[in-house]
Design an enzyme around this catalytic site. Structure first.
Site, PDB file in Angstrom:
ATOM      1  N   SER A 133       0.799  -1.639   0.155  1.00 12.84           N
ATOM      2  CA  SER A 133      -0.028  -0.163  -0.114  1.00 12.84           C
ATOM      3  C   SER A 133       0.928   1.593  -0.094  1.00 12.84           C
ATOM      4  O   SER A 133       1.472   0.897  -1.431  1.00 12.84           O
ATOM      5  CB  SER A 133      -0.587  -0.582   1.344  1.00 12.84           C
ATOM      6  OG  SER A 133      -1.985   1.149   1.089  1.00 12.84           O
ATOM      7  N   ASP A 179      -9.516  -4.074  -4.958  1.00 10.48           N
ATOM      8  CA  ASP A 179      -9.229  -2.866  -3.858  1.00 10.48           C
ATOM      9  C   ASP A 179      -9.891  -1.878  -3.833  1.00 10.48           C
ATOM     10  O   ASP A 179     -10.429  -1.119  -5.228  1.00 10.48           O
ATOM     11  CB  ASP A 179      -7.617  -3.152  -4.956  1.00 10.48           C
ATOM     12  CG  ASP A 179      -7.059  -2.867  -3.267  1.00 10.48           C
ATOM     13  OD1 ASP A 179      -7.630  -0.864  -2.724  1.00 10.48           O
ATOM     14  OD2 ASP A 179      -5.457  -2.084  -3.565  1.00 10.48           O
ATOM     15  N   HIS A 211      -7.369  -4.849  -1.215  1.00 14.72           N
ATOM     16  CA  HIS A 211      -6.093  -4.231  -0.600  1.00 14.72           C
ATOM     17  C   HIS A 211      -5.276  -5.002   0.021  1.00 14.72           C
ATOM     18  O   HIS A 211      -4.736  -4.984   0.681  1.00 14.72           O
ATOM     19  CB  HIS A 211      -6.825  -2.834  -0.213  1.00 14.72           C
ATOM     20  CG  HIS A 211      -5.464  -2.114   0.347  1.00 14.72           C
ATOM     21  ND1 HIS A 211      -5.551  -1.864  -0.891  1.00 14.72           N
ATOM     22  CD2 HIS A 211      -5.494  -1.459   1.487  1.00 14.72           C
ATOM     23  CE1 HIS A 211      -3.550  -0.312  -0.295  1.00 14.72           C
ATOM     24  NE2 HIS A 211      -4.691  -0.467   1.085  1.00 14.72           N
TER      25      HIS A 211
HETATM   26  O1  9J3 Z   1      -1.180   2.012   2.822  1.00 11.40           O
HETATM   27  C1  9J3 Z   1      -2.322   1.875   2.962  1.00 11.40           C
HETATM   28  O2  9J3 Z   1      -3.141   1.126   3.289  1.00 11.40           O
HETATM   29  C2  9J3 Z   1      -3.021   3.625   1.472  1.00 11.40           C
HETATM   30  C3  9J3 Z   1      -4.164   2.970   1.494  1.00 11.40           C
HETATM   31  C4  9J3 Z   1      -5.040   4.603   2.489  1.00 11.40           C
HETATM   32  O3  9J3 Z   1      -5.312   4.292   3.495  1.00 11.40           O
HETATM   33  O4  9J3 Z   1      -4.877   6.041   1.675  1.00 11.40           O
HETATM   34  C5  9J3 Z   1      -5.570   6.478   2.900  1.00 11.40           C
HETATM   35  C6  9J3 Z   1      -5.793   7.986   3.099  1.00 11.40           C
END
Ligand code: 9J3
Ligand code: ZN
Length: 264
Positions: A133, A179, A211
């Protein structure tokens, strides 16, 4: 056999060896306190226990937004047992953004090669990054900042920056078809398209995945990550067979893109 490639490690691979829960190397681990390092949040180093096969390539892996090292821990022994030193890290704060996570991945690699207890087991010229992510977005940032990196593997990556023309590091991006946090249409796919077309790059979209699929043991992620790291960190062309031709659509792969055969 007589290996012409000085970086080749381990026996000839097979479908079953890249899918196995553990590779041929027994793995040891050592934990690194956040209090003993600067530039990242500490972590756990997984490494082949034996020194009989010489030095290994090394990778650092970052978790995502609000997440801890534990969320990517399964990759430590899974990858290290194939013949890599693997550093799963915590970030300084769980809210750090992708650019910071990229800098922290590089700080972790610098600690690993320069100061860690296993530094003598690592070949300093053969390093890579992975992340989930925002940590996957950070992997792209790290590659952009340090073109000498030999491999990058963003897992369901998230980043506001969509264009990566500066990247010179062979990059394998995993997306997930379901995702909704970092939809592939606005994250993984444009990141892939935004890499130079001349780069060794690939995009694999996990089928029936979310995700958070990279947060637990996953054989599709493991087998292609092992192959990518072996192919580009170890220059081990024995693994090219698993990457080219590109994996076809299947129960586990929703879509694949990439350049084959590889050029570096
Ligand atoms: O590291 C992640 O799971 C990024 C996804 C996220 O929650 O972004 C929102 C700002
Ligand atoms: Zn940076």
């Amino acid at each position: 056999h007589a290996a012409a490639n000085p970086y080749e490690r381990g026996p000839a691979p097979s479908q079953s060896s890249i899918e196995a829960l553990r590779g041929p190397y027994s793995v040891s681990e050592t934990s690194v306190s956040s209090l003993s390092v600067t530039g990242f949040g500490g972590g756990t180093i997984y490494y082949p226990s034996s020194t009989a096969d010489g030095t290994f390539g090394a990778i650092a892996i970052s978790p995502g937004f609000t997440a801890y090292e534990s969320s990517i821990a399964w990759l430590g022994p899974r990858l290290a047992s194939q013949g890599f030193v693997v550093f799963t890290i915590d970030t300084k704060t769980t809210l750090d953004q992708p650019d910071s996570r990229g800098d922290q991945l590089l700080a972790a690699l610098d600690y690993l090669t320069g100061r860690s207890a296993v530094r003598s087991r690592i070949d300093n010229s053969r390093l890579g990054v992975m992340g989930h992510s925002m940590g996957g977005g950070g992997s792209l940032e790290a590659a952009k900042d340090r073109p000498s990196l030999q491999a990058a593997i963003p897992l369901t990556p998230w980043n506001l920056d969509k264009t990566w023309p500066e990247v010179r590091t062979p990059t394998l991006i995993f997306g997930a078809d379901g995702d909704t946090v970092a939809p592939v249409s606005t994250h993984a796919e444009p990141f892939y398209t935004g890499l130079p077309s001349s780069l060794d790059r690939a995009y694999l979209e996990l089928n029936n995945a979310t995700h958070f699929t990279p947060n637990s043991s996953n054989t599709t992620i493991a087998k292609y990550s092992i192959s990518w790291l072996k192919r580009f960190i170890d220059n081990d062309t024995r693994y090219e067979q698993f990457l080219c031709p590109l994996p076809q659509r299947s129960l586990t792969i929703a879509e694949s893109r990439g350049n084959c055969p590889h050029t570096s």
